[in-house]
Design an enzyme around this catalytic site. Structure first.
Site, PDB file in Angstrom:
ATOM      1  N   PRO A   4       0.826  -1.224   0.000  1.00 16.71           N
ATOM      2  CA  PRO A   4       0.000   0.000   0.000  1.00 16.71           C
ATOM      3  C   PRO A   4       0.850   1.258   0.000  1.00 16.71           C
ATOM      4  O   PRO A   4       1.815   1.376   0.760  1.00 16.71           O
ATOM      5  CB  PRO A   4      -0.807  -0.136   1.294  1.00 16.71           C
ATOM      6  N   CYS A   5       0.464   2.208  -0.866  1.00 14.04           N
ATOM      7  CA  CYS A   5       1.354   3.340  -1.135  1.00 14.04           C
ATOM      8  C   CYS A   5       0.795   4.688  -0.693  1.00 14.04           C
ATOM      9  O   CYS A   5       1.435   5.712  -0.887  1.00 14.04           O
ATOM     10  CB  CYS A   5       1.652   3.405  -2.637  1.00 14.04           C
ATOM     11  N   GLN A   6      -0.388   4.713  -0.091  1.00 15.50           N
ATOM     12  CA  GLN A   6      -1.012   6.004   0.191  1.00 15.50           C
ATOM     13  C   GLN A   6      -0.147   6.904   1.058  1.00 15.50           C
ATOM     14  O   GLN A   6      -0.128   8.116   0.887  1.00 15.50           O
ATOM     15  CB  GLN A   6      -2.377   5.796   0.865  1.00 15.50           C
ATOM     16  N   PHE A  14       3.039   7.113   1.114  1.00 19.37           N
ATOM     17  CA  PHE A  14       4.202   7.608   0.377  1.00 19.37           C
ATOM     18  C   PHE A  14       3.802   8.562  -0.732  1.00 19.37           C
ATOM     19  O   PHE A  14       4.642   9.263  -1.286  1.00 19.37           O
ATOM     20  CB  PHE A  14       4.975   6.446  -0.263  1.00 19.37           C
ATOM     21  N   ASN A  74       6.328   0.611  -6.035  1.00 15.15           N
ATOM     22  CA  ASN A  74       5.649   1.624  -5.242  1.00 15.15           C
ATOM     23  C   ASN A  74       5.670   2.966  -5.966  1.00 15.15           C
ATOM     24  O   ASN A  74       6.299   3.113  -7.020  1.00 15.15           O
ATOM     25  CB  ASN A  74       6.265   1.744  -3.847  1.00 15.15           C
TER      26      ASN A  74
END
Length: 291
Positions: A71-73, A75, A111
């Protein structure tokens, strides 16, 4: 090879590596029920292993590869950039744990571009150190853009770790290739997207490079200007789920059905937005095969 496909979504890593030439037996980990249904419908021999937090290397057979687009939210440049302090992005530590437990021949992490700058670069440095601490892996990474392969402007960090390098070759850099099309001759992707930011009114953001903006899982819709038989049709419409599948490199109707039947368009948009681009993974996989 046995693939541990973490945060597996709709199987972009699995499909991309297959297209690169790998024969895959997958063990997938994902908490979204719709994505799991789509994954199982397309990879009927796959084995679901639950949430990444519950997976243990000792419960698995010999794993040859681990893939994860965690999950990248936290970053993301579009978010609050909590970085490794964010609850979702810290799940990468679970993936690193499993790389250490499974000791695969290689692993791939994908990512967002913001990973480089999160907390002034300290988060990415900490992630690199964590991978280095496992020991025995050569690490390479590059910022790749889907628009090098397909008409979508989607920049993502790809990091690969691998154990052997008998040929002395390397994976990166991967160079830009001719951009593809979404195989629909009735439209031209000169797109726009609505967004609401800092209480400003929504607006159309016109692109002039015939690429869509990044597909996302949130309410930021891409639109197309209609053409038919070389004549402009004065209309703007949303991309269809099928077009979103094509922009991510998936076969037509990949997300249309799950193991329990039809999948709603709302879920199809979200799953395509969360997916890794198949063509980019394929390019990385081909370089790995040459090592």
């Amino acid at each position: 090879m046995n693939l541990l496909d973490l945060f597996s979504g709709i199987g972009g890593f699995h499909l991309g590596l297959e297209k690169a030439g790998f024969k895959i037996n997958s063990f997938n980990s994902e908490i979204n029920k719709y994505a799991n249904q789509v994954y199982k419908n397309n990879f009927k021999n796959s084995t679901y292993v639950g949430s990444v937090e519950d997976v243990r290397g000792s419960d698995l057979p010999r794993i040859n590869a681990v893939t994860f687009g965690s999950p990248c939210q936290d970053f993301s440049l579009a978010g609050k950039q909590k970085g490794m302090g964010g609850e979702r992005s810290s799940l990468i530590l679970e993936a690193i744990r499993l790389v250490k437990e499974c000791r695969p021949d290689f692993f791939i992490w994908e990512n967002v571009k913001g990973t480089f700058s999160s907390n002034s670069g300290e988060d990415f440095a900490a992630i690199l150190q964590a991978f280095t601490n496992i020991g025995g892996y050569r690490l390479e990474w590059q910022l790749l853009n889907t628009k090098w392969f397909l008409p979508q402007n989607r920049e993502r960090v790809y990091l690969v770790g691998y154990t052997s390098n008998k040929s002395g070759g390397q994976i990166f850099p991967i160079t830009r290739k001719s951009k593809g099309t979404i195989k629909n001759n009735k439209i031209n992707i000169g797109s726009a997207r609505t967004r609401k930011y800092m209480n400003q009114a929504q607006k159309l953001e016109i692109r002039n490079d015939n690429s869509t903006n990044t597909l996302t899982s949130v309410q930021k819709d891409n639109y197309v200007l209609g053409y038919y038989r070389d004549q402009f049709i004065d209309s703007i419409r949303k991309l269809t789920p099928l077009e979103c599948e094509r922009l991510q490199g998936f076969p037509d109707d990949w997300t249309k059905f799950g193991t329990e039947g039809l999948i709603s368009n709302t879920q199809r948009y979200k799953m395509c937005g969360n997916a890794v681009t198949v063509d980019v993974v394929e390019a990385v996989g081909k370089k790995i095969l040459k090592l």
